[in-house]
Design a protein around this motif. Structure first.
Motif, mmCIF file in Angstrom:
data_model
loop_
_atom_site.group_PDB
_atom_site.id
_atom_site.type_symbol
_atom_site.label_atom_id
_atom_site.label_comp_id
_atom_site.label_asym_id
_atom_site.label_seq_id
_atom_site.Cartn_x
_atom_site.Cartn_y
_atom_site.Cartn_z
ATOM 1 N N UNK A 90 0.807 -1.228 0.000
ATOM 2 C CA UNK A 90 0.000 0.000 0.000
ATOM 3 C C UNK A 90 0.837 1.275 0.000
ATOM 4 N N UNK A 91 2.130 1.155 -0.277
ATOM 5 C CA UNK A 91 2.979 2.335 -0.368
ATOM 6 C C UNK A 91 3.494 2.472 -1.794
ATOM 7 N N UNK A 92 3.755 3.707 -2.242
ATOM 8 C CA UNK A 92 4.352 3.865 -3.572
ATOM 9 C C UNK A 92 5.772 3.315 -3.598
ATOM 10 N N UNK A 93 6.250 2.981 -4.773
ATOM 11 C CA UNK A 93 7.637 2.553 -4.912
ATOM 12 C C UNK A 93 8.570 3.728 -4.655
ATOM 13 N N UNK A 94 9.812 3.402 -4.314
ATOM 14 C CA UNK A 94 10.837 4.438 -4.282
ATOM 15 C C UNK A 94 11.115 4.894 -5.706
ATOM 16 N N UNK A 95 11.707 6.075 -5.822
ATOM 17 C CA UNK A 95 12.095 6.604 -7.127
ATOM 18 C C UNK A 95 13.605 6.805 -7.162
ATOM 19 N N UNK A 96 14.242 6.316 -8.203
ATOM 20 C CA UNK A 96 15.651 6.601 -8.452
ATOM 21 C C UNK A 96 15.704 7.781 -9.410
ATOM 22 N N UNK A 97 16.425 8.832 -9.014
ATOM 23 C CA UNK A 97 16.399 10.089 -9.767
ATOM 24 C C UNK A 97 17.804 10.630 -9.989
ATOM 25 N N UNK A 98 18.025 11.204 -11.142
ATOM 26 C CA UNK A 98 19.187 12.062 -11.315
ATOM 27 C C UNK A 98 18.961 13.302 -10.443
#
Length: 392
Positions: A90-98
């Motif tokens: 029920x949580x969003x995924x993490x985001x990998x970001x520049x």
């Protein structure tokens, strides 16, 4: 109320947007002459950070420039998987970001909402008066407001103005190297980030179809070396430190000197004693700088932005609002800073500790290191931040 936000990074942009949503006018003053394009390598925005962004309607814009990563894989130096963390239900995924893309999208989002952003405004001094605060900049200009927010990072000029003897950043014993390179044909890792405890350094990577993200945390006694040695030197260091590590050595074999930027120095401050005084307050890394090993720097900055804006919205008295904000945040962020310090120690573990870790981690993953026990309290944290009627 009129707020001056010093610093145009993650904390500055999100603070200005949160204040705007709370019905409070804010303007951002950034020291650098232009946006931070090309600055920094990568960061992870955790589920709690994304939930905070959703409260100010900024998550969709950020997700559009990031990579969804539902979990992480831990390996030893031989490449054997010793642990796996999946995302929580029920949580969003993490985001990998520049990092620079995150800066850019947040700044663009702030401007699209009518928030004024001025570049080339390096803070020189602060007048913290009873009824207003005045920021004086190095270019000879000044700005006045009801409140000044220091969102200017780990070497905060605002923090120094609040407390001239504030503790300096603490070196963790690790240097950080990393970057993005084209993938010449290595097998992709799927959507998971991979972290490997190497023999002599810690290595992280994400192999996509087109690009590879890599980073190494190298133990070093003297951080001054980070500013003086050449890219050729650091490439040789990486090859030596990861010579026995799989698959780090295969990725490092692809690197050229131009792929190896000057190392970053991993630092933190366990406790910033003074978060606010008079009409001046700190947020983000200015208030609670954690080392990158926490994986929470950006997420905690966004959370603090919301708590500060909510406190100012709900309390007409500035002193009461600042005290409420600090009470809501200090214990949580200092616990995260301490946890990151332990991770840094594990990254630089000696041979005996490394062997014990490899033996015990599979067992611990089923007990004390389950995803829920490791990340439940951290990632499920949620700040309810309904818009002010004045901002709707």
């Amino acid at each position: 109320m009129n707020v001056l936000v010093i610093g145009g990074g993650i904390a500055g942009a999100t603070t200005a947007m949160a204040l705007r949503q709370a019905g409070i006018e804010a303007a951002v003053y950034e020291a650098y002459p232009k946006a931070a394009d090309g600055v920094g390598t990568a960061l992870t925005l955790s589920p709690n950070g994304r939930n905070a962004l959703r409260q100010i309607d900024a998550d969709d814009a950020v997700a559009a420039v990031g990579i969804e990563v539902p979990g992480m894989v831990m390996q030893n130096h031989r490449g054997r998987v010793v642990g796996r963390f999946d995302g929580l239900p029920e949580l969003p995924s993490s985001l990998l970001l520049r990092r620079d893309r995150l800066y850019r999208v947040l700044m663009d989002e702030a401007r699209s909402r009518g928030i004024t952003v001025e570049f080339g405004k390096r803070l020189k001094s602060v007048e913290n008066k009873a009824d207003r605060v005045i920021a004086h900049f190095a270019d000879g200009t000044s700005a006045a407001g009801d409140i000044l927010v220091g969102a200017d990072g780990i070497r905060s000029a605002v923090r120094s103005a609040l407390d001239p003897v504030a503790p300096a950043p603490r070196y963790t014993g690790l240097l950080g190297l990393g970057g993005w390179i084209r993938n010449p044909g290595l097998p992709v890792t799927g959507s998971y980030q991979h972290f490997a405890f190497g023999k002599r350094a810690f290595f992280g990577y994400f192999i996509g179809a087109d690009e590879i993200l890599w980073f190494s945390n190298v133990p070093a006694a003297d951080p001054a070396e980070a500013k003086s040695a050449s890219p050729e030197h650091w490439l040789a260091v990486l090859r030596e430190r990861h010579a026995d590590d799989i698959p780090a050595r295969d990725i490092i074999a692809l690197l050229k000197p131009e792929d190896v930027a000057q190392p970053g120095i991993l630092e933190d401050i366990p406790t910033v004693r003074t978060w606010h005084r008079g009409r001046v307050v700190l947020v983000g890394d200015a208030a609670h700088p954690t080392s990158p090993s926490s994986g929470q720097g950006a997420s905690q900055a966004i959370e603090s932005s919301l708590e500060l804006a909510r406190a100012l919205r709900d309390n007409p008295d500035v002193a009461t609002a600042f005290a409420q904000y600090e009470a809501a945040r200090r214990e949580r962020v200092e616990r995260i800073i301490a946890r990151a310090a332990k991770i840094n120690n594990d990254k630089a573990a000696g041979p005996v500790a490394r062997i014990m870790r490899d033996l015990l981690m599979p067992v611990m993953m089923k007990t004390v290191m389950s995803p829920e026990k490791m990340f439940g309290d951290l990632h499920r944290h949620r700040i309810e931040f309904a818009p002010s009627p004045a901002s709707v």
